[in-house]
Design a protein around this motif. Structure first.
Motif, short mmCIF file in Angstrom:
data_model
loop_
_atom_site.label_atom_id
_atom_site.label_comp_id
_atom_site.label_asym_id
_atom_site.label_seq_id
_atom_site.Cartn_x
_atom_site.Cartn_y
_atom_site.Cartn_z
N VAL A 283 36.67 37.69 47.43
CA VAL A 283 35.71 38.80 47.43
C VAL A 283 36.12 39.90 46.44
O VAL A 283 35.29 40.40 45.68
CB VAL A 283 35.55 39.38 48.85
CG1 VAL A 283 34.68 40.64 48.84
CG2 VAL A 283 34.94 38.32 49.78
N GLU A 284 37.40 40.23 46.43
CA GLU A 284 37.82 41.36 45.60
C GLU A 284 38.12 40.96 44.16
O GLU A 284 37.83 41.71 43.24
CB GLU A 284 39.03 42.05 46.22
CG GLU A 284 38.73 42.58 47.61
CD GLU A 284 39.33 43.94 47.87
OE1 GLU A 284 40.00 44.48 46.99
OE2 GLU A 284 39.11 44.47 48.98
N PHE A 285 38.73 39.80 43.96
CA PHE A 285 39.04 39.40 42.58
C PHE A 285 37.82 38.79 41.88
O PHE A 285 37.63 38.98 40.69
CB PHE A 285 40.17 38.36 42.55
CG PHE A 285 41.54 38.87 42.88
CD1 PHE A 285 41.75 40.18 43.26
CD2 PHE A 285 42.63 38.04 42.80
CE1 PHE A 285 43.02 40.65 43.57
CE2 PHE A 285 43.91 38.49 43.10
CZ PHE A 285 44.09 39.79 43.49
N PHE B 294 32.86 37.32 45.09
CA PHE B 294 32.05 36.44 45.93
C PHE B 294 31.39 37.27 47.04
O PHE B 294 31.99 38.19 47.58
CB PHE B 294 32.93 35.38 46.60
CG PHE B 294 33.14 34.16 45.76
CD1 PHE B 294 33.60 34.25 44.46
CD2 PHE B 294 32.88 32.90 46.27
CE1 PHE B 294 33.80 33.13 43.68
CE2 PHE B 294 33.08 31.77 45.50
CZ PHE B 294 33.53 31.88 44.20
N ASP C 50 31.05 46.18 49.38
CA ASP C 50 30.95 44.76 49.04
C ASP C 50 29.51 44.35 48.69
O ASP C 50 29.27 43.18 48.43
CB ASP C 50 31.44 43.89 50.21
CG ASP C 50 32.95 43.96 50.37
OD1 ASP C 50 33.63 44.19 49.37
OD2 ASP C 50 33.44 43.79 51.51
N GLU D 132 26.97 44.16 50.70
CA GLU D 132 26.51 43.21 51.71
C GLU D 132 25.42 43.77 52.62
O GLU D 132 24.95 43.10 53.52
CB GLU D 132 27.70 42.76 52.58
CG GLU D 132 28.72 41.89 51.86
CD GLU D 132 28.22 40.46 51.65
OE1 GLU D 132 27.35 40.01 52.41
OE2 GLU D 132 28.72 39.80 50.72
N ARG E 105 40.47 49.46 45.62
CA ARG E 105 39.98 48.13 45.21
C ARG E 105 40.21 47.89 43.74
O ARG E 105 40.55 46.78 43.32
CB ARG E 105 38.49 48.00 45.50
CG ARG E 105 38.22 47.75 46.95
CD ARG E 105 36.75 47.83 47.24
NE ARG E 105 36.57 47.74 48.66
CZ ARG E 105 35.65 46.98 49.22
NH1 ARG E 105 34.84 46.27 48.49
NH2 ARG E 105 35.55 46.93 50.53
N ILE F 129 43.74 46.96 43.39
CA ILE F 129 43.97 45.59 43.88
C ILE F 129 43.45 44.58 42.86
O ILE F 129 44.07 43.55 42.59
CB ILE F 129 43.29 45.40 45.25
CG1 ILE F 129 43.99 46.26 46.31
CG2 ILE F 129 43.30 43.93 45.66
CD1 ILE F 129 43.26 46.33 47.63
N ASN F 130 42.32 44.91 42.30
CA ASN F 130 41.71 43.99 41.33
C ASN F 130 42.62 43.75 40.13
O ASN F 130 42.64 42.66 39.56
CB ASN F 130 40.36 44.56 40.89
CG ASN F 130 39.51 43.50 40.26
OD1 ASN F 130 39.48 43.39 39.04
ND2 ASN F 130 38.84 42.70 41.07
N GLY G 168 44.86 40.82 40.20
CA GLY G 168 44.25 39.49 40.08
C GLY G 168 44.26 38.95 38.67
O GLY G 168 43.61 37.94 38.39
#
Lengths: 226, 92
Positions: free
Chosen positions: A171-173, A176, B34, B36, B66, B69-70, B73
């Motif tokens: 979801v975060e990277f 999704f 998110d 959502e 976030r 955090i990203n 990745g």
């Protein structure tokens, strides 16, 4: 590798300018498979490797995972109907390859995988930092974010049980949706939502503990928490 | 949401802004970030945060976290991996 950090492939020339952005272009859909794959491989290499590192937590394993992912993707490229979806398609391959490898090694007591083992309850880093007496010092939660190093974030992610790490990575990277993550993992959407929430909570708790150790945040012994 | 989190008037759940209490906003915040939520709820949260500093600060914190955090990745792939992938494509 080429000097510019790329894969060392020859740049597509016969087909004119080649759009590498995620939005793609007309020639993205019609160019020869090899050219398409090479450009996408180069574009996504660091993201896939970074993701694999967070999932496997070992450089050698991450490298193997990405190499296997590319091998499968290359072999199955003809089955990809919409090239616009290549990014999420290859990431799904990576996730499924990782899960399969984990299942093969399940006998190895490497990590507790059961989400039931994670402590219940929510934890909010913002709430921990946003204490009235700390506000005398300005904006503690923002200062915390400024001071956290990349390795602090990586360590916090690495402490998570695999089931939580997976959904956070998805979801975060990779952006999704919950439904897409659920579909990829073969889980109900509610389970994805729950794992995401608990995973984030655990991660923020780990970050807070690190911040306390580093002296960025005041720990419970100093009366700042609880 | 933790029972400790209060904003606005100090009343349980915080103040009511744009038909939403702060408590409801915080409960839905992660889904909001998110993307959502349905468009109506999403707009309601956005409206609330336009006028509620406490909820806006919380959302900004989560957004910035976030983003950090990203960053984790993405990592520079080693040369050996690039060689492997190049060899794969050249072989087949």
């Amino acid at each position: 590798m080429s000097r510019n950090g790329g894969l060392g492939f020859e740049r597509p020339g016969r087909h004119g300018a080649f759009t590498m952005t995620s939005s793609g272009g007309d020639n993205w859909q019609t160019c020869p498979p090899r050219e398409f794959f090479e450009v996408q491989a180069e574009r996504l290499m660091d993201r896939l490797y970074g993701t694999a590192l967070r999932l496997t937590r070992e450089q050698a394993d991450a490298e193997d995972l990405v190499a296997e992912t590319f091998a499968k993707a290359w072999a199955r490229l003809e089955s990809l109907e919409d090239r616009q979806s290549f990014e999420k398609w290859i990431f799904r391959i990576l996730v499924n390859t990782f899960i399969s490898a984990q299942r093969r090694e399940k006998a190895r007591p490497k990590e507790v995988l059961a989400e039931e083992d994670a402590p219940p309850g929510e934890f909010s880093l913002f709430e921990k930092m946003h204490q009235p007496f700390l506000l005398w010092w300005g904006n503690p939660e923002q200062r915390l974010l400024d001071k956290l190093l990349r390795e602090d974030i990586e360590s916090a992610l690495d402490t998570l049980p695999e089931t939580f790490r997976l959904v956070i990575v998805m979801v975060e990277f990779w952006g999704f949706s919950y439904a897409e993550a659920a579909d990829t993992l073969g889980l109900p959407v509610g389970t994805v939502r729950s794992r995401l929430s608990r995973g984030r909570s655990l991660m923020q708790h780990a970050l807070w503990e690190q911040a306390c150790q580093l002296g960025i945040a005041a720990g419970p012994e100093k009366g700042a928490a609880k | 949401m933790s029972a400790r989190y209060r904003c606005g008037t100090g009343e349980r759940g915080g103040q009511m802004i744009n038909d939403l209490r702060c408590e409801e906003v915080i409960e839905k915040l992660l889904d909001y970030l998110d993307r959502e939520l349905d468009s109506e709820t999403e707009q309601a949260l956005a409206n609330h945060m336009e006028t509620c500093r406490a909820c806006y600060s919380r959302a900004e914190f989560e957004r910035r976290l976030r983003a950090r955090i990203n960053e984790a990745g993405r990592a520079a792939a080693p040369d050996s991996l690039r060689h492997r992938v190049r060899a794969l494509v050249e072989r087949y």
